[in-house]
Write a protein that holds these residues in place. Structure first.
Motif, PDB file in Angstrom:
ATOM      1  N   SER A  18      48.016  20.725  41.670  1.00  0.00           N
ATOM      2  CA  SER A  18      48.783  21.845  42.225  1.00  0.00           C
ATOM      3  C   SER A  18      49.707  22.496  40.927  1.00  0.00           C
ATOM      4  O   SER A  18      50.078  21.447  40.236  1.00  0.00           O
ATOM      5  CB  SER A  18      49.820  21.313  43.342  1.00  0.00           C
ATOM      6  N   MET A  19      50.239  23.327  41.228  1.00  0.00           N
ATOM      7  CA  MET A  19      51.076  24.013  40.067  1.00  0.00           C
ATOM      8  C   MET A  19      52.424  23.857  40.385  1.00  0.00           C
ATOM      9  O   MET A  19      53.278  23.771  39.409  1.00  0.00           O
ATOM     10  CB  MET A  19      50.919  25.579  40.063  1.00  0.00           C
ATOM     11  N   ASP A  58      51.000  23.273  47.371  1.00  0.00           N
ATOM     12  CA  ASP A  58      50.370  24.431  46.910  1.00  0.00           C
ATOM     13  C   ASP A  58      49.134  24.375  48.355  1.00  0.00           C
ATOM     14  O   ASP A  58      49.043  23.342  48.956  1.00  0.00           O
ATOM     15  CB  ASP A  58      49.329  24.377  45.728  1.00  0.00           C
ATOM     16  N   VAL A  77      45.940  27.662  45.481  1.00  0.00           N
ATOM     17  CA  VAL A  77      46.621  28.947  45.244  1.00  0.00           C
ATOM     18  C   VAL A  77      48.160  28.446  45.530  1.00  0.00           C
ATOM     19  O   VAL A  77      48.521  27.889  46.605  1.00  0.00           O
ATOM     20  CB  VAL A  77      46.386  29.902  46.491  1.00  0.00           C
ATOM     21  N   GLY A  78      48.916  28.998  44.478  1.00  0.00           N
ATOM     22  CA  GLY A  78      50.314  28.396  44.564  1.00  0.00           C
ATOM     23  C   GLY A  78      50.929  28.528  43.329  1.00  0.00           C
ATOM     24  O   GLY A  78      50.297  28.610  42.310  1.00  0.00           O
ATOM     25  N   GLY A  79      52.289  28.577  43.265  1.00  0.00           N
ATOM     26  CA  GLY A  79      53.216  28.990  42.047  1.00  0.00           C
ATOM     27  C   GLY A  79      53.906  27.605  41.763  1.00  0.00           C
ATOM     28  O   GLY A  79      53.356  26.357  42.000  1.00  0.00           O
ATOM     29  N   SER A 124      54.563  33.028  42.313  1.00  0.00           N
ATOM     30  CA  SER A 124      54.309  33.665  40.915  1.00  0.00           C
ATOM     31  C   SER A 124      52.744  32.856  40.878  1.00  0.00           C
ATOM     32  O   SER A 124      52.467  31.744  40.512  1.00  0.00           O
ATOM     33  CB  SER A 124      55.188  33.155  39.822  1.00  0.00           C
ATOM     34  N   TYR A 125      51.691  33.960  41.109  1.00  0.00           N
ATOM     35  CA  TYR A 125      50.254  33.373  40.785  1.00  0.00           C
ATOM     36  C   TYR A 125      49.305  34.522  40.151  1.00  0.00           C
ATOM     37  O   TYR A 125      49.365  35.633  41.010  1.00  0.00           O
ATOM     38  CB  TYR A 125      49.851  33.027  42.284  1.00  0.00           C
ATOM     39  N   SER A 140      54.062  38.290  41.570  1.00  0.00           N
ATOM     40  CA  SER A 140      55.242  37.512  41.654  1.00  0.00           C
ATOM     41  C   SER A 140      56.197  38.274  42.706  1.00  0.00           C
ATOM     42  O   SER A 140      56.368  39.478  42.722  1.00  0.00           O
ATOM     43  CB  SER A 140      55.881  37.724  40.306  1.00  0.00           C
ATOM     44  N   SER A 184      40.300  32.230  44.631  1.00  0.00           N
ATOM     45  CA  SER A 184      41.384  31.934  43.802  1.00  0.00           C
ATOM     46  C   SER A 184      41.903  33.234  43.321  1.00  0.00           C
ATOM     47  O   SER A 184      42.882  33.050  42.624  1.00  0.00           O
ATOM     48  CB  SER A 184      40.577  31.064  42.563  1.00  0.00           C
TER      49      SER A 184
END
Length: 219
Positions: A128-129, A133, A151-153, A180-181, A185, A205
């Motif tokens: 995870s970012m 996520d 998928v995630g910021g 933000s990905y 944003s 993705s």
């Protein structure tokens, strides 16, 4: 206290797609202790796909899974007789939830959910970012793993629902602060806003577009 989970597949008569009819079936299966089913979908051939989580161990047909990591999930293809045909295990190093399943006309299954830290399915592994996520897992009709995407910021994203339409996936949920990905944003107007995003089936993705909506309060 320990809890045994039973699931029941009851008689249905629902049109799937344009020409296929889901068979009428009725069965009850005991999955054992500390098992939770959180997602169910009909498949292209009249079978069902179920997903959920377990704590210690799980037996599904000829597959036996033991707890690994911090959290454990599963996906299983269930026949019209209620018996498991094939299954896979999801292993999370943080929190993990299996929240949605969509099946395509060609037999592939797309599994959606949330995770923190890391997630491993077979030879696929993602991180995870941010805190929470989204993940998208593509599982082929013959049991082959095809893709696992995160998928995630840097902020948190939470899954609500997923839809497969034509050649795209549509995911809905909530996000905090800023999504933000890639080239996208979007900042939330409140502490937690809602979202809809579109992703192509050929590469989940990638986010084609992301729409956030909400006011100054939580949505």
């Amino acid at each position: 206290a320990d809890l045994d989970f039973n699931y029941t597949i009851s008689p249905v008569s629902t049109v799937y797609g344009e020409k296929s009819l889901i068979p009428s079936i009725s069965s009850v299966t005991n999955l054992g202790q500390d098992v939770q089913i959180s997602a169910v979908s009909s498949s292209y051939n009249g079978n069902y796909i179920i997903g959920g989580s377990f704590e210690s161990s799980l037996e599904l047909g000829t597959d036996t899974f033991s707890s690994e990591g911090n959290s454990n999930g599963f996906i299983s293809q269930v026949g019209i007789n209620g018996k498991s045909i094939r299954s896979i295990q999801l292993i999370g190093s943080g929190e993990l939830s299996v929240d949605g399943i969509q099946s395509s006309a060609d037999g592939d299954h797309y599994i959606f959910g949330e995770f923190t830290s890391g997630l491993r399915v077979g030879t696929y592994e993602i991180s995870s970012m941010g805190g929470s996520d989204l993940f998208i897992l593509q599982w082929g009709k013959n049991g082959e793993l095809k893709n696992l995407s995160a998928v995630g910021g840097s902020s948190d994203e939470y899954f609500s629902d997923g839809l497969l339409f034509e050649n795209n996936l549509y995911l809905t949920g909530q996000f905090e602060e800023t999504f933000s990905y890639g080239s996208k944003s979007v900042s939330s107007k409140g502490a937690k806003d809602g979202f809809v995003m579109q992703l192509p089936l050929v590469d989940p993705s990638i986010v084609n577009w992301f729409l956030g909506f909400g006011g100054s309060e939580n949505e």
